[in-house]
Design an enzyme around this catalytic site. Structure first.
Site, short mmCIF file in Angstrom:
data_model
loop_
_atom_site.label_atom_id
_atom_site.label_comp_id
_atom_site.label_asym_id
_atom_site.label_seq_id
_atom_site.Cartn_x
_atom_site.Cartn_y
_atom_site.Cartn_z
N TYR A 170 0.87 -1.19 0.00
CA TYR A 170 0.00 0.00 0.00
C TYR A 170 0.91 1.24 0.00
O TYR A 170 1.47 1.61 1.03
CB TYR A 170 -0.91 0.04 1.23
CG TYR A 170 -2.05 -0.97 1.27
CD1 TYR A 170 -2.34 -1.78 0.18
CD2 TYR A 170 -2.85 -1.09 2.40
CE1 TYR A 170 -3.39 -2.70 0.23
CE2 TYR A 170 -3.91 -2.00 2.45
CZ TYR A 170 -4.17 -2.80 1.36
OH TYR A 170 -5.22 -3.69 1.42
N GLY B 43 -18.08 1.99 -3.10
CA GLY B 43 -18.91 3.20 -3.01
C GLY B 43 -20.30 3.04 -3.59
O GLY B 43 -21.17 3.89 -3.39
N1 NAP Z 1 -7.51 -8.25 0.81
C1 NAP Z 1 -7.76 -7.52 -0.22
O1 NAP Z 1 -7.65 -7.96 -1.37
C2 NAP Z 1 -8.23 -6.09 -0.04
C3 NAP Z 1 -8.63 -5.34 -1.16
C4 NAP Z 1 -9.08 -4.05 -0.96
C5 NAP Z 1 -9.11 -3.50 0.31
N2 NAP Z 1 -8.69 -4.24 1.39
C6 NAP Z 1 -8.71 -3.67 2.76
O2 NAP Z 1 -10.06 -3.42 3.12
C7 NAP Z 1 -10.25 -2.04 3.47
C8 NAP Z 1 -11.64 -1.61 3.01
O3 NAP Z 1 -11.77 -1.81 1.61
P1 NAP Z 1 -12.28 -0.72 0.54
O4 NAP Z 1 -11.60 0.57 0.75
O5 NAP Z 1 -12.13 -1.35 -0.78
O6 NAP Z 1 -13.84 -0.58 0.81
P2 NAP Z 1 -14.77 0.33 1.73
O7 NAP Z 1 -14.45 0.15 3.15
O8 NAP Z 1 -16.14 -0.03 1.29
O9 NAP Z 1 -14.42 1.86 1.36
C9 NAP Z 1 -14.74 2.45 0.15
C10 NAP Z 1 -14.95 3.93 0.32
O10 NAP Z 1 -16.03 4.18 1.21
C11 NAP Z 1 -15.80 5.42 1.85
N3 NAP Z 1 -16.58 5.49 3.09
C12 NAP Z 1 -16.25 4.99 4.32
N4 NAP Z 1 -17.22 5.32 5.21
C13 NAP Z 1 -18.15 6.02 4.52
C14 NAP Z 1 -19.38 6.64 4.87
N5 NAP Z 1 -19.84 6.55 6.11
N6 NAP Z 1 -20.08 7.29 3.91
C15 NAP Z 1 -19.63 7.37 2.64
N7 NAP Z 1 -18.47 6.80 2.24
C16 NAP Z 1 -17.74 6.14 3.17
C17 NAP Z 1 -14.31 5.49 2.06
O11 NAP Z 1 -13.94 6.86 1.98
P3 NAP Z 1 -12.73 7.61 2.72
O12 NAP Z 1 -11.51 6.82 2.47
O13 NAP Z 1 -12.75 8.92 2.06
O14 NAP Z 1 -13.03 7.75 4.17
C18 NAP Z 1 -13.76 4.68 0.89
O15 NAP Z 1 -13.28 5.53 -0.10
C19 NAP Z 1 -9.07 -1.32 2.84
O16 NAP Z 1 -8.71 -0.13 3.51
C20 NAP Z 1 -7.97 -2.35 2.91
O17 NAP Z 1 -7.34 -2.27 4.18
C21 NAP Z 1 -8.27 -5.53 1.21
#
Ligand code: NAP
Length: 347
Positions: free
Chosen positions: A85, A236
């Protein structure tokens, strides 16, 4: 009431409310990782978006660190990162944030993905590489032991036995506490668990991506492996804030789910989510997160939050429960395959 008491009464009330809030927040429910494993918060903090993973600018570091501190203060102890990352930036950021408070945090690190100029170019899961990666991660994080260490994917380049066996050796060396895996199949999960107990499976799971309910989730449950579910908002889509078409430069345009008719069909489904959320007096994102956390005692919602303002809303989602009717509405609207097109989570 004396004049002095009258003067201080409003402040007393504010103090009481603040104390009460902190008390509630500190009580974020915990889940156990693996059988007899550590307790971690049922809401995890995904730190990926605090770094530039796919290129582009780095979000405000002070705000990111304040968000990590806010999460720890609120009882969220699970911090998720990967050594790729931001080419180590994410680990250094977390290292700075936990410098004075290592004991408050449970650190989960993924390894194995190789990036060049913001693009994934392959995987390196060779034992010799893993033994190299871990030392860099420990140094960047400024810690002696990583709580949960996991390959970000398992490809066919190295046998599962060798990958898990290598991490088991790192446990003996004191560099790792528990083993996790990410985005793997049910067969691979069984094989990995037969080499060394696997504590957690990190996997994309949301109302929009439910295919893992067929085989992988039941397998993890049978083996006593906790689920660290990421992408609860499906990039999103489930926040209710998305509009068709997406802006030209939006990275999500690469995924068929967000293109043309697919996106229009998918946003119609999201309207049902929005209506249900509005009836409940909460936001669509809260419903999306709460639906995931309601899928079992072994299930964590791992949510990206890069700003402090996200914390109260997402923490409050941990208290949302659904009536049978609401659950039926969500499960039938978002039945497996209801969301058209895919993302990078191809299954
Ligand atoms: N193992 C894997 O292959 C893998 C792949 C992808 C991700 N991950 C891990 O999983 C975590 C979460 O994954 P993700 O980022 O893909 O999905 P997510 O948690 O669904 O986040 C997507 C977006 O939602 C936004 N968000 C959060 N709270 C919100 C709210 N209350 N209202 C509106 N929007 C909101 C965040 O914005 P902001 O950032 O602006 O707050 C982010 O840009 C990552 O940080 C990473 O650590 C793992």
């Amino acid at each position: 009431m004396s004049r002095r008491d009258k003067l201080f009464e409003p402040y007393r009330q504010v103090k009481y409310i603040l104390k009460f809030d902190i008390y509630i927040m500190k009580n974020i429910i915990k889940i156990q990782l693996g059988q007899n494993g550590p307790l971690v918060s049922k809401l995890g903090l995904g730190c990926m978006r605090m770094s530039s993973v796919w290129g582009g600018s780095i979000p405000d570091e002070r705000e990111s660190i304040a968000t990590i501190h806010g999460a720890l203060d609120s009882g969220i102890n699970f911090l998720n990162t990967g050594d790729f990352y931001g080419a180590g930036h994410n680990e250094m950021l977390i290292g700075k944030a936990i410098k004075e408070r290592r004991d408050d945090a449970f650190i989960s690190v993924k390894f194995g993905a190789i990036f060049h100029n913001g693009r994934p170019v392959g995987m390196d899961l060779r034992p010799i590489a893993i033994k190299n990666f871990i030392n860099y991660s420990l140094t960047r994080l400024g810690i002696e032991t990583i709580d949960l260490y996991q390959p970000c994917r398992i490809d066919n380049s190295v046998p599962v036995e060798e990958i898990i066996g290598t991490i088991a050796d790192l446990i003996k060396e004191g560099k790792v506490r528990h083993i996790g895996v990410s985005e793997i199949t049910a067969d691979q999960l069984r094989k990995a668990n037969s080499i060394h107990p696997i504590s957690a499976l990190e996997i994309g799971y949301s109302l929009a991506d439910r295919q893992i309910e067929n085989e992988l989730l039941p397998t993890a449950k049978e083996l006593g492996i906790a689920i660290v579910a990421f992408a609860n908002t499906a990039e999103g889509l489930l926040t209710g804030e998305m509009k068709a078409p997406l802006a030209e430069k939006d990275y999500r345009n690469h995924f068929s789910r967000f293109q043309g008719e697919n996106l229009i069909n998918n946003l119609e489904k999201v309207e049902v989510l929005k209506q249900l959320a509005s009836n409940k007096g909460c936001t669509p994102t809260q419903v999306a997160i709460a639906w995931v956390k309601e899928q079992g005692a072994h299930m964590m919602s791992l949510v990206s939050m890069s700003r402090r303002s996200r914390l109260p809303e997402n923490i409050a989602a941990m208290d949302i429960v659904f009536t049978t009717e609401e659950m039926n509405t969500l499960n039938t609207t978002f039945t497996i395959g209801a969301i058209a097109g895919g993302t990078y989570l191809q299954r």
